[in-house]
Design an enzyme around this catalytic site. Structure first.
Site, short mmCIF file in Angstrom:
data_model
loop_
_atom_site.label_atom_id
_atom_site.label_comp_id
_atom_site.label_asym_id
_atom_site.label_seq_id
_atom_site.Cartn_x
_atom_site.Cartn_y
_atom_site.Cartn_z
N LYS A 1 -18.20 -17.13 1.91
CA LYS A 1 -19.65 -16.99 2.09
C LYS A 1 -20.40 -16.44 0.90
CE LYS A 1 -20.04 -15.72 6.90
NZ LYS A 1 -20.08 -14.39 7.53
N GLY B 1 -9.29 -9.07 -0.92
CA GLY B 1 -8.13 -9.41 -0.10
C GLY B 1 -7.52 -10.77 -0.38
N GLY C 1 -13.05 -4.22 0.36
CA GLY C 1 -14.45 -3.81 0.49
C GLY C 1 -14.85 -2.82 -0.58
N ARG D 1 0.82 -1.22 0.00
CA ARG D 1 0.00 0.00 0.00
C ARG D 1 0.85 1.26 0.00
NH1 ARG D 1 -4.47 -2.28 4.22
NH2 ARG D 1 -5.88 -3.09 2.63
P1 AMP Z 1 -13.73 -14.41 1.60
O1 AMP Z 1 -13.16 -13.52 2.64
O2 AMP Z 1 -15.21 -14.60 1.69
O3 AMP Z 1 -13.25 -14.10 0.20
O4 AMP Z 1 -13.19 -15.86 1.96
C1 AMP Z 1 -11.84 -16.20 1.89
C2 AMP Z 1 -11.61 -17.39 2.76
O5 AMP Z 1 -12.45 -18.44 2.31
C3 AMP Z 1 -10.21 -17.92 2.69
O6 AMP Z 1 -9.60 -17.72 3.94
C4 AMP Z 1 -10.37 -19.39 2.37
O7 AMP Z 1 -9.58 -20.23 3.19
C5 AMP Z 1 -11.83 -19.65 2.68
N1 AMP Z 1 -12.38 -20.76 1.89
C6 AMP Z 1 -12.26 -20.95 0.58
N2 AMP Z 1 -12.82 -22.10 0.21
C7 AMP Z 1 -13.34 -22.66 1.32
C8 AMP Z 1 -14.04 -23.86 1.59
N3 AMP Z 1 -14.34 -24.72 0.61
N4 AMP Z 1 -14.42 -24.11 2.86
C9 AMP Z 1 -14.10 -23.25 3.84
N5 AMP Z 1 -13.43 -22.09 3.66
C10 AMP Z 1 -13.05 -21.81 2.40
#
Ligand code: AMP
Length: 398
Positions: free
Chosen positions: A200, A356, A379, A35
């Protein structure tokens, strides 16, 4: 609104909102200076023109006012190193006598870094009086903090009203972010493929809805895929699932069909018997993941199918990993997708990676300079792709 490159900063004091919210270790050493590096070309252009620079940023979230841990003074030596011959000064407060005097005494070619804006609650509240005090420190306002552009904070948005139209502009980071996001959203060459992953579905609903209006293909991987798979009646075992989003997942799938957007879900997974780096694993079809097993990465068939789509694309947006790439056993899918995005880019596609964790992934694989653009804002980037006008952008434009 003037263009940053065309503006001559001679004898002007530019007040730049940067995003210097870098991670530090326990010895106050910077562990990732991306950054800070990102802001250097903006600073250098102003200095080269014969102007001076006042930098303001947030840095962590000091709850009780100023604390050593959240002081931007820890960044001064490294900033000095990055700017080489340019002298870098520091003010122990972002408003008040010391800041006023140091800003007033600043000579062309010099840089002043102000203390953490979030030492004042007024910053996040978007307080006008606080924004006005900050505005008095410079002649011209430059917003170069894309990472906080989705917040209507005092220094990111409110402050702009104290500068006339020709005295507020985007810096080079902001210009680059806006240009590449616009290219993907509004001036894309087809086929346009969006790859979404991460944990999620709930975080990505709005972005999926907006992309359904624009993309030709939507590829879903990561933890969020299992909510869609369960909604389709598949057995997903103990994989991550948001049960309250099953109806919504079906609605999104139906909408994609109606709009003619191809929606790709992984056909198979690397499943594990626990969420651990040393878990037992096997590769299974997503029709029948047994109870007690969870999908932590996309499988071989999914990799091949997603790869084919990516290689045929002319515009690619990638947000979110395909699996738990932080653990060796579950990073293959994310790495393979990164390689396909790199290959498509080499064949002439425009690729934007943002959010991120996907940025962390391309950095970890050493591929960041082989895609067209890596966004600095998590974000902010998500909200941009949800179709919202970000307050930090609107404040400069209007
Ligand atoms: P996000 O912040 O929603 O983009 O999520 C990123 C996180 O999702 C990372 O730390 C990954 O380890 C986790 N992730 C990715 N695939 C899976 C999965 N199949 N089950 C659980 N966590 C996951």
């Amino acid at each position: 609104m003037s263009n940053f490159q065309n503006h001559n900063f001679l004898d002007q004091k530019a007040l730049i909102r940067v995003d210097f919210n870098v991670p530090l270790n326990d010895s106050f050493e910077i562990t990732d200076d991306n950054r800070m590096r990102a802001a250097i070309p903006t600073i250098q252009k102003i200095i080269k023109d014969g102007g001076s620079v006042i930098l303001m940023s947030h840095f962590g979230r000091p709850k009780e006012g100023p604390t050593d841990k959240y002081s931007l003074k820890h960044l001064v030596p490294h900033l000095q190193e990055l700017l080489r011959d340019t002298s870098v000064q520091f003010a122990n407060d972002c408003i008040g006598e010391e800041a006023i005097q140091k800003a007033a005494a600043l000579k062309p070619g010099e840089v002043l870094l102000l203390e953490n804006l979030r030492c004042y609650k007024e910053e996040e509240k978007g307080d006008e009086a606080f924004a006005k005090k900050l505005s008095k420190l410079g002649d011209i306002y430059v917003n170069d903090a894309f990472g906080t552009a989705h917040r209507a904070h005092a220094s990111t948005a409110i402050i702009a009203k104290f500068f006339p139209g020709d005295k507020k502009l985007f810096g080079l980071v902001m210009e680059g972010e806006i240009q590449s996001a616009e290219k993907v959203l509004h001036n894309n060459e087809k086929p346009f493929t969006a790859i979404l992953g991460g944990a999620k579905v709930s975080d990505k609903i709005l972005i999926i809805e907006n992309l359904l209006e624009r993309a030709n293909n939507i590829i879903i991987g990561g933890g969020m895929a299992y909510t869609f798979l369960k909604a389709q009646g598949k057995e997903i075992g103990s994989s991550l699932c948001e049960d309250d989003k099953l109806n919504l997942a079906n609605e999104l799938l139906a909408k994609a069909k109606e709009k003619g957007v191809k929606f790709y879900l992984p056909k198979d997974s690397v499943v594990a018997d626990k969420f651990e780096a040393d878990a037992n694993t096997q590769e299974l079809s997503n029709d029948s993941i047994p109870q007690g097993w969870m999908g932590l990465d996309i499988g071989e068939e999914a990799i091949n199918e997603f790869g084919e789509v990516i290689l045929q694309s002319k515009t690619i947006l990638w947000n979110g990993p395909m699996g738990v790439f932080e653990m060796d056993k579950f990073k293959k899918g994310t790495k393979a997708i990164a390689d396909f995005v790199v290959e498509a880019t080499a064949r002439g596609a425009f690729s934007l990676v943002g959010g991120g964790d996907s940025v962390a992934a391309v950095n970890q694989f050493g591929l960041a300079d082989k895609v067209s653009y890596v966004s600095t804002g998590g974000g902010a980037m998500l909200e941009y792709f949800e179709g919202k006008e970000l307050p930090g952008i609107a404040a400069i434009r209007h």
